[in-house]
Design an enzyme around this catalytic site. Structure first.
Site, PDB file in Angstrom:
ATOM      1  N   ASP A 120     -13.532  24.018  67.159  1.00 63.09           N
ATOM      2  CA  ASP A 120     -13.909  25.138  68.024  1.00 63.09           C
ATOM      3  C   ASP A 120     -15.211  24.894  68.782  1.00 63.09           C
ATOM      4  OD1 ASP A 120     -11.669  26.530  67.114  1.00 63.09           O
ATOM      5  OD2 ASP A 120     -12.784  27.378  65.433  1.00 63.09           O
ATOM      6  N   LYS A 166     -13.778  22.208  73.054  1.00 62.59           N
ATOM      7  CA  LYS A 166     -13.051  21.033  73.564  1.00 62.59           C
ATOM      8  C   LYS A 166     -12.116  21.416  74.702  1.00 62.59           C
ATOM      9  CE  LYS A 166     -11.369  20.416  69.449  1.00 62.59           C
ATOM     10  NZ  LYS A 166     -12.146  21.436  68.728  1.00 62.59           N
ATOM     11  N   GLY A 176      -6.649  25.870  68.510  1.00 64.01           N
ATOM     12  CA  GLY A 176      -6.655  26.930  69.504  1.00 64.01           C
ATOM     13  C   GLY A 176      -7.716  26.588  70.525  1.00 64.01           C
ATOM     14  N   HIS A 177      -7.286  26.186  71.712  1.00 66.30           N
ATOM     15  CA  HIS A 177      -8.230  25.748  72.740  1.00 66.30           C
ATOM     16  C   HIS A 177      -8.235  26.759  73.882  1.00 66.30           C
ATOM     17  CE1 HIS A 177      -7.841  21.281  71.313  1.00 66.30           C
ATOM     18  NE2 HIS A 177      -8.213  22.114  70.360  1.00 66.30           N
ATOM     19  N   GLN A 195      -9.262  20.010  66.349  1.00 68.77           N
ATOM     20  CA  GLN A 195     -10.126  20.118  65.168  1.00 68.77           C
ATOM     21  C   GLN A 195     -11.459  19.392  65.416  1.00 68.77           C
ATOM     22  OE1 GLN A 195      -6.497  19.200  64.363  1.00 68.77           O
ATOM     23  NE2 GLN A 195      -6.420  21.405  64.625  1.00 68.77           N
TER      24      GLN A 195
HETATM   25  P1  GDP Z   1     -11.953  24.439  71.020  1.00 68.94           P
HETATM   26  O1  GDP Z   1     -10.997  24.694  69.909  1.00 68.94           O
HETATM   27  O2  GDP Z   1     -12.904  23.338  70.711  1.00 68.94           O
HETATM   28  O3  GDP Z   1     -11.281  24.234  72.347  1.00 68.94           O
HETATM   29  O4  GDP Z   1     -12.832  25.750  71.144  1.00 68.94           O
HETATM   30  P2  GDP Z   1     -12.284  27.269  71.136  1.00 68.94           P
HETATM   31  O5  GDP Z   1     -11.625  27.539  72.426  1.00 68.94           O
HETATM   32  O6  GDP Z   1     -11.527  27.538  69.889  1.00 68.94           O
HETATM   33  O7  GDP Z   1     -13.644  28.062  70.988  1.00 68.94           O
HETATM   34  C1  GDP Z   1     -14.664  27.962  71.932  1.00 68.94           C
HETATM   35  C2  GDP Z   1     -14.919  29.358  72.509  1.00 68.94           C
HETATM   36  O8  GDP Z   1     -16.147  29.361  73.198  1.00 68.94           O
HETATM   37  C3  GDP Z   1     -13.874  29.781  73.527  1.00 68.94           C
HETATM   38  O9  GDP Z   1     -13.713  31.171  73.459  1.00 68.94           O
HETATM   39  C4  GDP Z   1     -14.500  29.370  74.859  1.00 68.94           C
HETATM   40  O10 GDP Z   1     -14.042  30.166  75.960  1.00 68.94           O
HETATM   41  C5  GDP Z   1     -15.942  29.652  74.591  1.00 68.94           C
HETATM   42  N1  GDP Z   1     -16.906  28.793  75.291  1.00 68.94           N
HETATM   43  C6  GDP Z   1     -16.792  27.482  75.632  1.00 68.94           C
HETATM   44  N2  GDP Z   1     -17.944  27.036  76.165  1.00 68.94           N
HETATM   45  C7  GDP Z   1     -18.796  28.086  76.150  1.00 68.94           C
HETATM   46  C8  GDP Z   1     -20.167  28.240  76.532  1.00 68.94           C
HETATM   47  O11 GDP Z   1     -20.841  27.325  76.975  1.00 68.94           O
HETATM   48  N3  GDP Z   1     -20.719  29.485  76.339  1.00 68.94           N
HETATM   49  C9  GDP Z   1     -20.023  30.528  75.814  1.00 68.94           C
HETATM   50  N4  GDP Z   1     -20.640  31.686  75.662  1.00 68.94           N
HETATM   51  N5  GDP Z   1     -18.727  30.406  75.460  1.00 68.94           N
HETATM   52  C10 GDP Z   1     -18.148  29.199  75.606  1.00 68.94           C
HETATM   53  P1  IMO Z   2      -9.494  23.483  67.128  1.00 67.58           P
HETATM   54  O1  IMO Z   2      -8.667  22.377  67.717  1.00 67.58           O
HETATM   55  C1  IMO Z   2     -11.442  25.144  63.609  1.00 67.58           C
HETATM   56  C2  IMO Z   2      -9.527  24.407  59.742  1.00 67.58           C
HETATM   57  C3  IMO Z   2      -8.967  25.634  59.026  1.00 67.58           C
HETATM   58  C4  IMO Z   2      -9.187  25.202  57.584  1.00 67.58           C
HETATM   59  C5  IMO Z   2      -8.898  23.715  57.626  1.00 67.58           C
HETATM   60  C6  IMO Z   2      -7.482  23.349  57.186  1.00 67.58           C
HETATM   61  O2  IMO Z   2      -9.261  24.812  67.733  1.00 67.58           O
HETATM   62  O3  IMO Z   2     -10.925  23.090  67.044  1.00 67.58           O
HETATM   63  P2  IMO Z   2      -5.110  23.593  58.393  1.00 67.58           P
HETATM   64  O4  IMO Z   2      -4.371  24.810  58.845  1.00 67.58           O
HETATM   65  O5  IMO Z   2      -5.393  22.613  59.450  1.00 67.58           O
HETATM   66  O6  IMO Z   2      -4.484  22.957  57.198  1.00 67.58           O
HETATM   67  O7  IMO Z   2      -6.533  24.175  57.873  1.00 67.58           O
HETATM   68  O8  IMO Z   2      -9.092  23.301  58.965  1.00 67.58           O
HETATM   69  N1  IMO Z   2      -9.041  24.216  61.126  1.00 67.58           N
HETATM   70  C7  IMO Z   2      -9.755  24.473  62.214  1.00 67.58           C
HETATM   71  N2  IMO Z   2     -10.991  25.025  62.345  1.00 67.58           N
HETATM   72  N3  IMO Z   2     -10.772  24.725  64.698  1.00 67.58           N
HETATM   73  C8  IMO Z   2      -9.557  24.151  64.580  1.00 67.58           C
HETATM   74  O9  IMO Z   2      -8.904  23.618  65.635  1.00 67.58           O
HETATM   75  C9  IMO Z   2      -8.983  24.046  63.301  1.00 67.58           C
HETATM   76  N4  IMO Z   2      -7.811  23.564  62.836  1.00 67.58           N
HETATM   77  C10 IMO Z   2      -7.863  23.664  61.507  1.00 67.58           C
HETATM   78  O10 IMO Z   2      -9.680  26.794  59.352  1.00 67.58           O
HETATM   79  O11 IMO Z   2     -10.542  25.359  57.229  1.00 67.58           O
HETATM   80 MG    MG Z   3     -10.369  26.237  68.662  1.00 63.80          MG
END
Ligand code: GDP
Ligand code: IMO
Ligand code: MG
Length: 463
Positions: A23, A26, A50-51, A233
């Site tokens: 999270d 990416k 979840g991206h 991840q």
């Molecule tokens: P990922 O799994 O690595 O793609 O990250 P996620 O999408 O799960 O979580 C990142 C969250 O932060 C998302 O809701 C993005 O829209 C948000 N985000 C990304 N870059 C920034 C930033 O620079 N500032 C803020 N406030 N939010 C951001």
């Molecule tokens: P993105 O790509 C954050 C974590 C789960 C748990 C552990 C194992 O959005 O960054 P699983 O269901 O994979 O067997 O769970 O890994 N986890 C993540 N945490 N971002 C993710 O993906 C994750 N994918 C799995 O919360 O701790």
């Molecule tokens: Mg994510």
């Protein structure tokens, strides 16, 4: 300009990986870099990912489909090392279609493993059985799907598009899994026929997308196309190199991208790590810099730290440069994208973990022994906050001097240049750093001296 003719293409194959516990942002960084990419590949993970990509007033949440799908000409490949829940994938496809996103360029590996209903059931039941030792999985059946892959009892995409094969394999497997469901977890058995019929329908719908993915990527390499590998991840969730057993069941590190995509490491030009300006973690497991009191809550609120996949509250803490340095080493990282700097805007002072205290000693390295890591006490350096908004900054010069100072310190501690700074979820809330902070080289240039992103020049990347 993001040119699309193969002849004029600079060779830049880039891996984007998460440098923390997932999270990190990416999705946003992949979307940004995919302006210069012809092909975007997901190599591992499944619908646990979840991206989020924010485009104007629209928010796209992608689980399996590469974030490059928002570029109309970008080919998106879901590689062999991923695990595919066809039901969730089809929902994702339908949602994108409703938003007028073309799915014509979506390709799915025929050798990717398929998540079945028994995987989801076993994932949840096993977590319940673990009680206080639970991992905190996403409950999406990820571990059991990869488990069957290793055990060589898995069902692959190629199977669900061949009726005879699917019938033969699934009848046997479901009867076998029913023993586990009934005897071990006291759950009702699955009806093989119903599952087979359900998956044949999924197979029919997904058939046009199913390809030999490693061959497709190899062809793109030969045509000198730019390939972007979108990590899912993060480094500390890596099955081999993360905080085992509190990890996922795949290899999110840079090396995993080559394995999962089926390419040799020699084609990779750059590895870009993505890290938040602080740290978060979802699920269980040690987290030395975790903040449970007020500041942790503030980071959670300002950063909207709720899981994209499960909606769970993300645990928040200060930036940990020890795990950061570890991520640089394990991934052979060339440069960093620091995201969510804006979340720190209000703070009077900001702490950074520079080392751990372990058994009265100062430790500068990530201890791969999980028991030791669980005992690590952070040693902090305190830096002054800037207490003003960074959301509208568009260059390093626009940033308050304390924010720049903070970034300098992170780059120094992690021993890697910072090449991208993100100060908001939107595309335009991004600073591409021309001279990377603390960088010995222009980190976003490839071996030929060509930028791997043409973000500033491109205005054609609208949906
Ligand atoms: P990922 O799994 O690595 O793609 O990250 P996620 O999408 O799960 O979580 C990142 C969250 O932060 C998302 O809701 C993005 O829209 C948000 N985000 C990304 N870059 C920034 C930033 O620079 N500032 C803020 N406030 N939010 C951001
Ligand atoms: P993105 O790509 C954050 C974590 C789960 C748990 C552990 C194992 O959005 O960054 P699983 O269901 O994979 O067997 O769970 O890994 N986890 C993540 N945490 N971002 C993710 O993906 C994750 N994918 C799995 O919360 O701790
Ligand atoms: Mg994510």
């Amino acid at each position: 300009m993001c040119t699309k003719q193969a002849e004029s293409k600079p060779l830049a194959n880039v891996i984007v990986i998460g440098a923390q516990w997932g999270d990190e942002g990416k999705g946003k960084i992949t979307d940004l870099l995919s302006r210069s990419a012809d092909v975007v590949v997901r190599s591992q993970g499944g619908v646990n990912a979840g991206h989020t990509v924010v485009v104007g007033d629209r928010t796209f949440k992608l689980h399996l489909i590469p974030s490059g799908i928002l570029g109309p000409e970008t080919e998106c490949i879901v590689g062999s090392g991923t695990v595919i829940d066809p039901q969730v994938l089809l929902e994702e496809i339908d949602r994108l279609k409703e938003l007028n996103v073309s799915l014509q360029n979506l390709f799915i590996s025929q050798t990717a493993h398929v998540t079945m209903p028994y995987h989801r059931l076993i994932d949840k039941a096993a977590e319940e059985r673990r009680g206080k030792h639970k991992i905190g999985t996403t409950g999406r059946g990820i571990g059991p799907t990869y488990g069957d892959k290793s055990e060589r009892t898995g069902i692959r995409m190629i199977d669900i598009i061949h009726e005879e094969d699917l019938r033969k394999k699934l009848e046997w497997t479901i009867n076998y899994k029913n023993v586990i469901l009934e005897k071990l977890y006291h759950l009702p058995p699955l009806e093989p026929k119903a599952v087979i019929e359900e998956y044949l329908i999924y197979g029919d719908r997904l058939r046009p997308h199913v390809v030999d993915s490693s061959l497709k990527i190899a062809t793109a390499v030969q045509e000198r196309k730019n390939i972007l590998f979108e990590g899912a991840q993060g480094t500390l969730l890596d099955l081999d190199h993360g905080t085992y057993p509190y990890v996922t069941s795949s290899n999110p590190i840079a090396g995993g991208a080559c394995v999962g995509a089926g390419v040799g490491p020699t084609i990779i030009d750059r590895v870009i790590g993505v890290a938040k300006a602080y740290t978060t973690r979802v699920g269980e497991g040690p987290f030395p810099t975790e903040l449970e009191e007020e500041v942790g809550k503030l980071l959670g609120e300002r950063g909207a730290e709720f899981g994209t996949t499960t909606g769970r509250r993300r645990r928040c803490g200060w930036f940990d440069a020890v795990i950061g340095r570890y991520a640089v080493r394990i991934n052979g990282m060339d440069c960093l994208a620091i995201t969510k700097l804006d979340v720190l805007d209000e703070l009077e002072e900001i702490k950074v973990c520079v080392a751990y205290e372990l058994d009265g000693e100062t430790c500068h390295h990530f201890p791969s022994n999980g028991n030791l890591f669980a005992q690590a006490k952070p040693i902090y350096q305190t830096l002054p906050g800037w207490q003003q908004s960074t959301a509208n900054c568009r260059s390093l010069e626009d940033l308050p001097k304390q924010a720049l100072n903070y970034l300098h310190r992170l780059a120094e501690l992690m021993e890697v240049p910072i090449a991208i700074v993100s100060i908001g979820a939107s595309r335009h809330q991004t600073i591409i750093v021309e001279d990377p902070i603390h960088g010995p080289k222009r980190a976003l240039l490839d071996a030929n001296g060509t930028p791997v992103t043409s973000y500033h020049d491109s205005d054609q990347f609208q949906l």
